[in-house]
Motif scaffolding. Structure first.
Motif, PDB file in Angstrom:
ATOM      1  N   ALA A 139     -52.806 -32.998  15.175  1.00  0.00           N
ATOM      2  CA  ALA A 139     -52.008 -32.071  15.981  1.00  0.00           C
ATOM      3  C   ALA A 139     -51.261 -32.824  17.079  1.00  0.00           C
ATOM      4  CB  ALA A 139     -52.904 -30.993  16.581  1.00  0.00           C
ATOM      5  N   SER A 140     -51.907 -33.824  17.684  1.00  0.00           N
ATOM      6  CA  SER A 140     -51.250 -34.586  18.749  1.00  0.00           C
ATOM      7  C   SER A 140     -50.075 -35.398  18.225  1.00  0.00           C
ATOM      8  CB  SER A 140     -52.260 -35.508  19.430  1.00  0.00           C
ATOM      9  OG  SER A 140     -52.612 -36.608  18.600  1.00  0.00           O
ATOM     10  N   LEU A 141     -50.093 -35.716  16.932  1.00  0.00           N
ATOM     11  CA  LEU A 141     -49.010 -36.481  16.309  1.00  0.00           C
ATOM     12  C   LEU A 141     -47.994 -35.572  15.608  1.00  0.00           C
ATOM     13  CD1 LEU A 141     -51.141 -39.391  14.764  1.00  0.00           C
ATOM     14  CD2 LEU A 141     -49.585 -39.560  16.724  1.00  0.00           C
ATOM     15  N   GLY A 142     -48.176 -34.263  15.727  1.00  0.00           N
ATOM     16  CA  GLY A 142     -47.233 -33.341  15.112  1.00  0.00           C
ATOM     17  C   GLY A 142     -47.477 -33.086  13.645  1.00  0.00           C
ATOM     18  N   ILE A 143     -48.655 -33.442  13.141  1.00  0.00           N
ATOM     19  CA  ILE A 143     -49.023 -33.198  11.740  1.00  0.00           C
ATOM     20  C   ILE A 143     -49.743 -31.853  11.652  1.00  0.00           C
ATOM     21  CG2 ILE A 143     -50.428 -34.029   9.809  1.00  0.00           C
ATOM     22  CD1 ILE A 143     -50.053 -36.862  10.912  1.00  0.00           C
ATOM     23  N   ILE A 144     -49.422 -31.071  10.636  1.00  0.00           N
ATOM     24  CA  ILE A 144     -50.001 -29.735  10.481  1.00  0.00           C
ATOM     25  C   ILE A 144     -51.238 -29.801   9.580  1.00  0.00           C
ATOM     26  CG2 ILE A 144     -49.594 -27.376   9.695  1.00  0.00           C
ATOM     27  CD1 ILE A 144     -46.585 -27.917  10.118  1.00  0.00           C
ATOM     28  N   PRO A 145     -52.439 -29.498  10.104  1.00  0.00           N
ATOM     29  CA  PRO A 145     -53.632 -29.432   9.243  1.00  0.00           C
ATOM     30  C   PRO A 145     -53.447 -28.356   8.179  1.00  0.00           C
ATOM     31  CG  PRO A 145     -54.267 -29.559  11.560  1.00  0.00           C
ATOM     32  CD  PRO A 145     -52.783 -29.298  11.532  1.00  0.00           C
ATOM     33  N   TYR A 146     -53.793 -28.680   6.937  1.00  0.00           N
ATOM     34  CA  TYR A 146     -53.439 -27.794   5.821  1.00  0.00           C
ATOM     35  C   TYR A 146     -54.659 -27.383   4.993  1.00  0.00           C
ATOM     36  CZ  TYR A 146     -50.566 -26.189   1.806  1.00  0.00           C
ATOM     37  OH  TYR A 146     -49.976 -25.454   0.812  1.00  0.00           O
ATOM     38  N   TYR A 147     -55.402 -28.332   4.445  1.00  0.00           N
ATOM     39  CA  TYR A 147     -56.510 -27.989   3.557  1.00  0.00           C
ATOM     40  C   TYR A 147     -57.709 -28.902   3.751  1.00  0.00           C
ATOM     41  CZ  TYR A 147     -54.748 -24.519   0.150  1.00  0.00           C
ATOM     42  OH  TYR A 147     -54.320 -23.362  -0.458  1.00  0.00           O
ATOM     43  N   MET A 148     -58.903 -28.310   3.654  1.00  0.00           N
ATOM     44  CA  MET A 148     -60.141 -29.030   3.388  1.00  0.00           C
ATOM     45  C   MET A 148     -60.565 -28.643   1.973  1.00  0.00           C
ATOM     46  SD  MET A 148     -64.026 -28.473   4.850  1.00  0.00           S
ATOM     47  CE  MET A 148     -63.933 -29.270   6.446  1.00  0.00           C
ATOM     48  N   PHE A 149     -60.584 -29.622   1.080  1.00  0.00           N
ATOM     49  CA  PHE A 149     -60.964 -29.366  -0.306  1.00  0.00           C
ATOM     50  C   PHE A 149     -62.413 -29.786  -0.559  1.00  0.00           C
ATOM     51  CE2 PHE A 149     -56.284 -29.850  -0.989  1.00  0.00           C
ATOM     52  CZ  PHE A 149     -56.056 -28.591  -1.519  1.00  0.00           C
ATOM     53  N   LEU A 150     -62.954 -29.309  -1.666  1.00  0.00           N
ATOM     54  CA  LEU A 150     -64.265 -29.738  -2.138  1.00  0.00           C
ATOM     55  C   LEU A 150     -64.089 -30.684  -3.317  1.00  0.00           C
ATOM     56  CD1 LEU A 150     -65.741 -26.229  -1.755  1.00  0.00           C
ATOM     57  CD2 LEU A 150     -66.872 -28.229  -0.796  1.00  0.00           C
ATOM     58  N   ALA A 151     -65.066 -31.567  -3.507  1.00  0.00           N
ATOM     59  CA  ALA A 151     -64.984 -32.581  -4.567  1.00  0.00           C
ATOM     60  C   ALA A 151     -64.855 -31.911  -5.929  1.00  0.00           C
ATOM     61  CB  ALA A 151     -66.220 -33.470  -4.533  1.00  0.00           C
ATOM     62  N   ARG A 152     -63.860 -32.333  -6.689  1.00  0.00           N
ATOM     63  CA  ARG A 152     -63.662 -31.752  -8.017  1.00  0.00           C
ATOM     64  C   ARG A 152     -64.722 -32.254  -8.996  1.00  0.00           C
ATOM     65  NH1 ARG A 152     -57.559 -30.325  -9.784  1.00  0.00           N
ATOM     66  NH2 ARG A 152     -56.737 -29.709  -7.758  1.00  0.00           N
ATOM     67  N   ASP A 153     -64.887 -31.489 -10.066  1.00  0.00           N
ATOM     68  CA  ASP A 153     -65.928 -31.780 -11.048  1.00  0.00           C
ATOM     69  C   ASP A 153     -65.470 -32.839 -12.042  1.00  0.00           C
ATOM     70  OD1 ASP A 153     -64.023 -29.965 -11.991  1.00  0.00           O
ATOM     71  OD2 ASP A 153     -65.409 -29.085 -13.459  1.00  0.00           O
ATOM     72  N   THR A 154     -65.264 -34.040 -11.522  1.00  0.00           N
ATOM     73  CA  THR A 154     -64.826 -35.152 -12.362  1.00  0.00           C
ATOM     74  C   THR A 154     -65.254 -36.454 -11.714  1.00  0.00           C
ATOM     75  OG1 THR A 154     -62.909 -36.218 -13.423  1.00  0.00           O
ATOM     76  CG2 THR A 154     -62.574 -35.316 -11.221  1.00  0.00           C
ATOM     77  N   GLY A 155     -65.272 -37.517 -12.505  1.00  0.00           N
ATOM     78  CA  GLY A 155     -65.588 -38.826 -11.956  1.00  0.00           C
ATOM     79  C   GLY A 155     -66.949 -38.847 -11.284  1.00  0.00           C
ATOM     80  N   ALA A 156     -66.998 -39.371 -10.058  1.00  0.00           N
ATOM     81  CA  ALA A 156     -68.265 -39.550  -9.336  1.00  0.00           C
ATOM     82  C   ALA A 156     -68.570 -38.359  -8.430  1.00  0.00           C
ATOM     83  CB  ALA A 156     -68.212 -40.841  -8.529  1.00  0.00           C
ATOM     84  N   GLN A 157     -68.327 -37.158  -8.903  1.00  0.00           N
ATOM     85  CA  GLN A 157     -68.539 -35.972  -8.067  1.00  0.00           C
ATOM     86  C   GLN A 157     -69.959 -35.909  -7.520  1.00  0.00           C
ATOM     87  OE1 GLN A 157     -69.115 -32.194  -9.857  1.00  0.00           O
ATOM     88  NE2 GLN A 157     -68.128 -31.025  -8.249  1.00  0.00           N
ATOM     89  N   GLU A 158     -70.952 -36.231  -8.335  1.00  0.00           N
ATOM     90  CA  GLU A 158     -72.338 -36.106  -7.887  1.00  0.00           C
ATOM     91  C   GLU A 158     -72.641 -37.064  -6.740  1.00  0.00           C
ATOM     92  OE1 GLU A 158     -75.207 -36.286 -10.972  1.00  0.00           O
ATOM     93  OE2 GLU A 158     -74.281 -34.692 -12.157  1.00  0.00           O
TER      94      GLU A 158
END
Length: 581
Positions: free
Chosen positions: A452-471
């Motif tokens: 926010a201090s740099l003028g960037i807009i926070p948009y999403y917090m995602f969860l780890a997708r079910d692929t690769g090293a998800q566990e």
């Protein structure tokens, strides 16, 4: 020659390994990983690949070298090539995808001197992971650090040396690539245990990312020293890791049967574009959910080879308002290649229903010089500005930012300022929440405050997708929601543009709103932020509370209720009762 080569290559594979479908890139990585192979040094500048003739030449060399090292070599490889491959101290050749100088050493030699000798073939220019400004080169030239260059990195950062075997073996399954900027300026090499540093975890793969069974299988195959077996085992492990989650290859295909390999159209208003020249990154995240793009299997890769077919598709679909360029990373492309997609948008009368251009990128973290000191950085900034000023389109840089540290250097802050002030583009931040990297409310609150201090807009917090090293990386839904709520609660209203935690799963984007008591049952309160069935968007639903649920298919319905998706993960019709209510 070009007509004969594919048949010749297929024959060679069948004679040598009994299959024409084994991955060439996997073969390359596997061969380089065996004890008989010495290390080379990466030497990759940003580019778009070789010509067809060069590609055939490179594949031909791979076949000859691998074949020459195999027991069946005498069946098809000229004797001169067999002798050369088996006796050479180190034979270098160019990779078709990353222009890395790769050394192949004598089978019986594993000494440190041979490793150094192979590295020396690359020349002084190929020593990566150094402070180039101290060498009188303030405008660094991007050079990828490949798995073959990992020993060079360890020379400059000796804390890596005890972990080289771990990284190299894990790098057979998970693609590895880093940038000098990232390695030198973001990884905390002075940490008490560097392997626990979030920025080490973010790029350097580890065998801990594999299940015990997969790890044992990989180590056994590697120790056996059989390239064919190792290739097969690596392929089997990768297949088990769900390389294309959430129906990316089937359910997200373009509408109306259009055959566009590098285009996805999951939600009506947004089309995802995967330019062929963008199917790599300045560095690879260990948790990247599109890791299958980087293992060299064309059947697993999305790649849109030219812009015309994309524009023809968009002309038929006026419901689309947003183009989201993704990959890989579109910012790995040279500006002249990016212009093929962007220059037509300079005409406001061309596809006037396209209002927003989004570009997903990790370059602010991995190579912020893309916007400042790269040779064509000025052209890039000008092109983005013209899309806004002349094309009358909104331009948004969808920056993947995981941690406050990524925003701490002068280089990234200069890049951010230039994007905002000269390109007049908006920067929005998004990232998954990953165990060991950013799984705390404090990390997210600090990141969002800095953004926010740099003028960037926070948009999403995602969860780890079910692929690769998800566990290895995943965080339970209940913990992720708690971290999100605690972070939001302790920040200003400017930051509450961030949504999450959200799962980008088969039915759509599902947000975990919180935990409440519903009719005497503890339950997750959830809603669709996006859905394949637009009637579900914005609607709330409930699922049984669980401390061990990580993904949408771990959820169970509340007693007397149903979840809004079927056994295949596709949304069910919205019940009439909801419409009437």
């Amino acid at each position: 020659m070009l007509v004969v080569m594919p048949a010749f290559i297929t024959t060679c594979w069948k004679v040598c390994f009994g299959s024409a479908t084994l991955l060439i890139s996997t073969t390359r990585t596997v061969v380089q990983s065996l004890p008989m192979i010495s290390s080379g040094v990466g030497n990759n500048e940003r580019g778009e690949g070789s010509s067809s003739i060069d590609n055939c030449r490179h594949i031909y060399i791979y076949i000859l070298v691998v074949g020459a090292l195999s027991p069946a070599a005498d069946a098809f490889v000229p004797q001169l090539m067999i002798r050369a491959a088996r006796s050479a101290k180190a034979t270098s050749f160019m990779s078709t995808t990353e222009n890395e100088i790769v050394g192949i050493g004598e089978p019986s030699v594993t000494s440190e001197s041979t490793v150094n000798e192979a590295a020396a073939l690359g020349g002084d220019n190929n020593i990566v992971g150094t402070d180039l400004s101290a060498m009188g080169q303030p405008n660094e030239r991007y050079k990828a650090i490949s798995l073959q260059a990992i020993d060079k990195v360890a020379e400059h950062h000796p804390q890596l040396k005890p972990h080289l075997r771990d990284v190299k073996l894990a790098g057979l399954v998970f693609p590895f690539k880093a940038s000098p900027y990232y390695v030198d300026e973001l990884v905390d090499w002075e940490a008490e245990d560097v392997t626990q540093d979030p920025f080490y975890k973010l790029v350097f793969p580890t065998l801990d990312m594999l299940s015990d069974g997969h790890r044992e299988k990989l180590e056994a195959a590697h120790d056996a020293g059989d390239p064919k077996l190792l290739i097969e085992v690596v392929g089997e492990i990768r297949d088990d890791l769900n390389p294309h989650p959430a129906g990316q290859k089937t359910l997200n295909a373009p509408k109306d049967g259009d055959d566009l390999n590098g285009v996805q159209h999951k939600y009506s208003e947004t089309v995802l574009v995967f330019p062929a020249a963008a199917q790599t990154c300045h560095a690879y995240c260990t948790y990247f959910f599109r890791w299958a793009q980087f293992i060299g299997d064309d059947e697993l890769r999305f790649a849109q080879k030219e812009a015309t077919s994309l524009f023809n598709y968009l002309a038929k679909h006026e419901e689309v308002s947003d183009i989201l360029m993704t990959g890989g990373d579109p910012m790995i492309m040279k500006t002249k290649s990016l212009a093929q997609y962007l220059e037509p948008l300079l005409d406001p009368d061309f596809l006037p229903h396209i209002k927003n251009l989004r570009i997903g990128t990790r370059s602010l973290s991995f190579w912020p010089q893309r916007f400042t000191t790269d040779k064509d950085a000025d052209e890039l900034i000008t092109l983005l500005r013209r899309v806004r000023d002349e094309g009358k389109r909104h331009v948004a840089i969808m920056a993947h930012l995981s941690h406050e540290r990524e925003l701490s250097t002068d280089k990234v802050q200069t890049a951010i300022k230039r994007i905002q002030e000269e390109a007049c583009a908006t920067i929005r931040s998004q990232s998954p929440i990953m165990r060991g990297i950013n799984d705390s409310a404090e990390v997210w609150a600090n990141k969002w405050r800095k953004e926010a201090s740099l003028g960037i807009i926070p948009y999403y917090m995602f969860l780890a997708r079910d692929t690769g090293a998800q566990e290895y990386f995943n965080v339970p839904l209940v913990k992720a929601q708690r971290f999100y709520a605690d972070a939001i609660r302790n920040t200003s209203g400017l930051i509450r543009t961030a949504r999450g935690p959200s799962m980008s799963c088969t039915p759509g984007k599902v947000e975990v709103i919180g935990v409440e008591n519903i009719m005497g049952q503890e339950a997750f309160v959830m809603r669709f932020l996006q859905c394949r069935d637009e009637n579900w968007i914005g609607r709330v639903f409930f699922a049984k509370y669980s401390e061990t649920a990580f993904w949408f298919d771990d959820l169970e319905p509340l007693d007397g209720m149903e979840l809004p998706w079927d056994e295949d993960g596709l949304p069910k019709p919205v019940p009439d009762a909801i419409y009437q209510g």
